[in-house]
Design a protein around this motif. Sequence first.
Motif, short mmCIF file in Angstrom:
data_model
loop_
_atom_site.label_atom_id
_atom_site.label_comp_id
_atom_site.label_asym_id
_atom_site.label_seq_id
_atom_site.Cartn_x
_atom_site.Cartn_y
_atom_site.Cartn_z
N LEU A 1 -6.09 2.88 -8.48
CA LEU A 1 -4.74 2.99 -9.01
C LEU A 1 -4.40 1.79 -9.87
CD1 LEU A 1 -2.98 4.08 -5.68
CD2 LEU A 1 -3.63 5.58 -7.58
N LEU B 1 2.17 1.79 -3.45
CA LEU B 1 1.10 2.28 -4.33
C LEU B 1 0.84 3.76 -4.09
CD1 LEU B 1 -1.43 -0.69 -4.10
CD2 LEU B 1 -0.32 0.11 -6.19
N GLU B 2 0.71 4.14 -2.83
CA GLU B 2 0.37 5.53 -2.52
C GLU B 2 1.52 6.48 -2.83
OE1 GLU B 2 -0.95 5.28 1.54
OE2 GLU B 2 -2.97 4.62 0.96
N VAL C 1 0.83 -1.20 0.00
CA VAL C 1 0.00 0.00 0.00
C VAL C 1 0.87 1.26 0.00
CG1 VAL C 1 -1.62 1.37 1.38
CG2 VAL C 1 -2.02 -1.09 1.05
N ARG C 2 1.93 1.25 0.81
CA ARG C 2 2.83 2.41 0.84
C ARG C 2 3.44 2.66 -0.52
NH1 ARG C 2 6.73 1.39 5.78
NH2 ARG C 2 5.44 -0.44 6.23
N ARG D 1 -8.10 1.42 -4.60
CA ARG D 1 -7.68 2.83 -4.49
C ARG D 1 -7.75 3.57 -5.81
NH1 ARG D 1 -5.82 -0.35 -0.89
NH2 ARG D 1 -5.33 0.38 1.21
#
Length: 405
Positions: free
Chosen positions: A147, A120-121, A117-118, A145
Amino acid sequence: MDDFHYRDGELWCEGVPLRRIAADVGTPVYVYSAAAFRRHAREFAAALKPAGAAGNGVHVAYAIKANPNLAVLKLLAAEGYGADVVSGGEMARALAAGIPADGIVFSGVGKTRAELVRGLEAGIGQFNLELEEEGVVLAALAKERGLTARAVLRVNPDVDAGTHAKISTGKSENKFGVPIDQAPAMYARLAALDGLDLRGVAIHIGSQLFDLAPLEAAYRRVKALVDQLRGVGHRVTHIDLGGGLGVRYKAGDVPTPPADYGAMVARVTAGWDATLMFEPGRVIAGNAGVLLTTVVWVKPGVTNPYVIVDAAMNDLARPALYDAWHDFDAVAPTGARMTANIAGPVCETGDTFAMGREVDLVRGGDLAVFRTAGAYGATMASTYNSRALVPEVLVDGDRFAVVAD
């Protein structure tokens, strides 16, 4: 290591005598040469220009695990390097050092969901998938998200790199990648997932490689896989060829020059029509650093005396982990030699750097260095025996600064 040289009988790093660093900072202390880092980075990048001229794109991402010091990372970011990371912590360091997110490659066999997740963000450039389930989870996290995760599938080509068993990563029994014969079916399933932009494949067969033949064999196996994938309509735009070039640790080591490696890559990959990705680590950092230490005692032994230094296995773990060799040299050699065992103060028999080795004659209070300690040195350190982590110093010309303490 041209940037660590003797001048007037004493060892200097660039324009700074190591004795001055010991006096100002204390020992043990890691000392890095900025000039060496820059030279190695430029030499490796230049070696890959023929591969780019052969019709491929080239992306070089420094393997942060070799030396994650922020000052080093900033220096390499200024040289245009991306980053190869294997944890969320390394990703955070790369971003803090100013390496663009889209230049970051997230490798590693055990990425957690939180780390995915980190990534991706943060908008990192590529995830190197180690198993099909990881790709499925990454696709779902991205889709949730809104994405799309750019990714490649790491395959295991079952090629023996001929290196130490603990740093070999390309044999079928190693934990890394998926079996190359299972890759086509897996690639097809992953390529169909929403949220995942599966754009190629990756390999890495090991570290401290002197022979180009295993690398060439692995690359040819990957090209056969790419041809198979493209033949059934899959898009392959990125091929990650890993890293692994070795460095000199002792007399007799004959590392492959980056230019020879680059020539092999250009010859083998001509016409691949893809962006080639590389993750050098040791070849950039290894010879750019030393571990500076003070001799505490010279203790008589049954066969050879023990040179007890203030550096220990918690500071430089490679000898204890791999029986690795690091040259041990006096900072102010007299020309006399001795045969000795070199050991640290940690309460373990394994806290031994060398046994029965011929080295410069040293006495209590003398300064000495363990050479080729810029890679897998400070980054593997611990506080065992409640010893403090070793400070790190970066020398640039005639100036130096503590960059980690």
